[in-house]
Enzyme design. Structure first.
Site, mmCIF file in Angstrom:
data_model
loop_
_atom_site.group_PDB
_atom_site.id
_atom_site.type_symbol
_atom_site.label_atom_id
_atom_site.label_comp_id
_atom_site.label_asym_id
_atom_site.label_seq_id
_atom_site.Cartn_x
_atom_site.Cartn_y
_atom_site.Cartn_z
ATOM 1 N N HIS A 128 0.814 -1.225 0.000
ATOM 2 C CA HIS A 128 0.000 0.000 0.000
ATOM 3 C C HIS A 128 0.847 1.275 0.000
ATOM 4 O O HIS A 128 0.324 2.345 -0.289
ATOM 5 C CB HIS A 128 -0.913 0.051 1.233
ATOM 6 C CG HIS A 128 -1.934 -1.035 1.276
ATOM 7 N ND1 HIS A 128 -2.780 -1.299 0.226
ATOM 8 C CD2 HIS A 128 -2.251 -1.936 2.256
ATOM 9 C CE1 HIS A 128 -3.581 -2.313 0.567
ATOM 10 N NE2 HIS A 128 -3.264 -2.727 1.774
ATOM 11 N N ASP A 163 -2.925 -10.834 -1.919
ATOM 12 C CA ASP A 163 -3.442 -10.330 -0.642
ATOM 13 C C ASP A 163 -4.937 -10.012 -0.770
ATOM 14 O O ASP A 163 -5.440 -9.744 -1.856
ATOM 15 C CB ASP A 163 -2.675 -9.050 -0.304
ATOM 16 C CG ASP A 163 -2.842 -8.598 1.128
ATOM 17 O OD1 ASP A 163 -1.946 -8.895 1.935
ATOM 18 O OD2 ASP A 163 -3.863 -7.941 1.431
ATOM 19 N N HIS A 165 -6.294 -7.417 0.142
ATOM 20 C CA HIS A 165 -6.432 -5.990 -0.176
ATOM 21 C C HIS A 165 -5.749 -5.666 -1.501
ATOM 22 O O HIS A 165 -4.712 -6.236 -1.830
ATOM 23 C CB HIS A 165 -5.808 -5.138 0.932
ATOM 24 C CG HIS A 165 -6.431 -5.352 2.276
ATOM 25 N ND1 HIS A 165 -5.999 -6.334 3.137
ATOM 26 C CD2 HIS A 165 -7.476 -4.735 2.888
ATOM 27 C CE1 HIS A 165 -6.741 -6.300 4.244
ATOM 28 N NE2 HIS A 165 -7.649 -5.354 4.116
ATOM 29 N N ASP A 252 -4.585 -12.819 4.453
ATOM 30 C CA ASP A 252 -5.857 -12.294 4.944
ATOM 31 C C ASP A 252 -7.023 -12.711 4.049
ATOM 32 O O ASP A 252 -8.162 -12.328 4.280
ATOM 33 C CB ASP A 252 -5.809 -10.767 5.129
ATOM 34 C CG ASP A 252 -5.051 -10.041 4.033
ATOM 35 O OD1 ASP A 252 -4.726 -10.674 3.009
ATOM 36 O OD2 ASP A 252 -4.805 -8.831 4.196
HETATM 37 ZN ZN LIG Z 1 -4.153 -7.300 3.157
#
Ligand SMILES: [Zn+2]
Length: 369
Positions: A128, A163, A165, A252
């Site tokens: 990120h 991931d 995200h 995750d």
């Molecule tokens: Zn994540």
């Protein structure tokens, strides 16, 4: 990529990001004998020098990170995204971020100089982080730095993000580049941070078609994920012909994860990694998210065993629960299978089909597929 030099770092107690997962993984691999095979070993981590960070990050941001890490935080640092609930300022965050980058860069160097064919850096995957902005527990983007290193001298890098995200920092870095093909599988931005990564974000200019997003609906199970993965990845790998694969293995995605809403088991990730491993290009894999520590570590151990060439089931059958000190697990490192079924399954599969059809229409022709 692991050693005592990366252990001991901790985010604040109220923060769900757990650096100690890397040490837990090393312990589990050791107990399972997975670090003892021929050609398998630990490589020491050295912190990335500042000059290496500047291939992506802005110097003023790096200097701000160093300053706040030493306890000197000022309100202006909010402009760098620092000091938010998901980007807390804590002692030695800079030291930890340098180690994470050093580990991924060291791994990239091992691939480049032929020292290894496959590398796993559990202290990595901070996808990120922006050039001058922290976001989502990420301060420095080791993925971007490693991809830049692997792309030096004309290397073609297939950067795959598994991931839960969206890998938004990595997408932004290579948005207009065609030497780094970024592919991100993640829970849809309709239901999860960072609220983007939709299938129509496909890069621009020279990079048009070299950024691929596969948003997955909440509740996505292994069957739907495998459909989503098998459709674009093999043809893109064949068309792109990467010199190296950079892989972010966030755990995750697992159904037990407390932050995301996917319903995968570690079999889905393992099958994806197995497909990549069969391709033949050298692989640098990193950790990433994963907020159920034990399930994350178990999934990473499974990935490690696949990357290191062992078939994990013989070695670990019947031992998983015992070694982890918990009775919650079945034998081995693999989770029990799970398939949703019913109307919910149809909804998820329908959404996945819509997304992969769209990618087939918008992206495939740009690769001659
Ligand atoms: Zn994540």
């Amino acid at each position: 990529m692991h050693g005592p030099e990366v252990e001991g770092y901790r985010y604040p107690p109220d923060c769900p990001f757990l650096p100690q997962r890397a040490g837990m993984l090393a312990d589990l691999l050791r107990r399972q004998g997975l670090l003892e095979g021929a050609g398998v070993g630990l490589a020491a981590v050295v912190p990335a020098p500042v000059c290496d960070l500047l291939t992506f990050h802005r110097l003023d941001y790096v200097e701000a990170l160093r300053r706040v890490s030493g306890g000197d935080f000022c309100p202006g640092d909010l402009a760098y995204g620092l000091g938010m609930p998901e980007t807390p300022v804590f002692p030695d965050l800079y030291g930890y971020a340098l180690m994470a980058c050093g580990a991924s860069l060291g791994g990239a160097d091992l691939l480049r100089d032929g020292g290894a064919r496959r590398v796993f850096n559990p202290t990595g995957g901070f996808h990120h982080a922006r050039a001058a902005e922290a976001e989502g527990f990420c301060y420095l983007n080791d993925m971007v730095l490693a991809a830049e290193r692997l792309a030096r001298e004309g290397g073609r890098v297939f950067c795959l993000d598994l991931d839960a995200h969206h890998g938004n920092g990595t997408q932004e870095a290579f948005w207009r580049r065609r030497d780094v093909l970024t592919v991100s599988f993640h829970e849809s931005g309709h239901t999860l941070f960072p609220w983007g990564g939709f299938e129509d974000e496909i890069g621009e200019g020279d990079g048009l078609g070299f950024n691929v997003n596969v948003p997955l609906p909440a509740g996505c199970d292994d069957r739907a994920f495998t459909l989503a993965f098998q459709s674009p990845v093999p043809p893109l790998l064949d068309a792109f012909r990467p010199d190296a694969i950079l892989l972010e293995v966030g755990m995750d995605v697992l159904a037990v994860d407390p932050l995301a809403h996917l319903s995968l088991t570690n079999n889905a990730t393992a099958d994806a990694v197995g497909l990549l491993a069969s391709h033949g290009a050298p692989i640098l894999a990193t950790g990433g998210g994963g907020y159920h520590a034990e399930a994350t570590v178990r999934g990473w151990a499974l990935v490690f065993s696949l990357l290191s060439g062992g078939e994990e089931t013989d070695l670990t059958a019947g031992l998983g629960g015992v070694f982890l000190g918990t009775g919650d697990w079945g034998p081995g490192l693999r989770d029990p299978g799970f398939q949703r079924g019913g109307e919910e399954e149809e909804r998820v599969l329908g959404e996945v089909r819509r997304v992969i059809d769209r990618i087939g229409r918008d992206v495939f022709p740009l690769h001659g597929i």
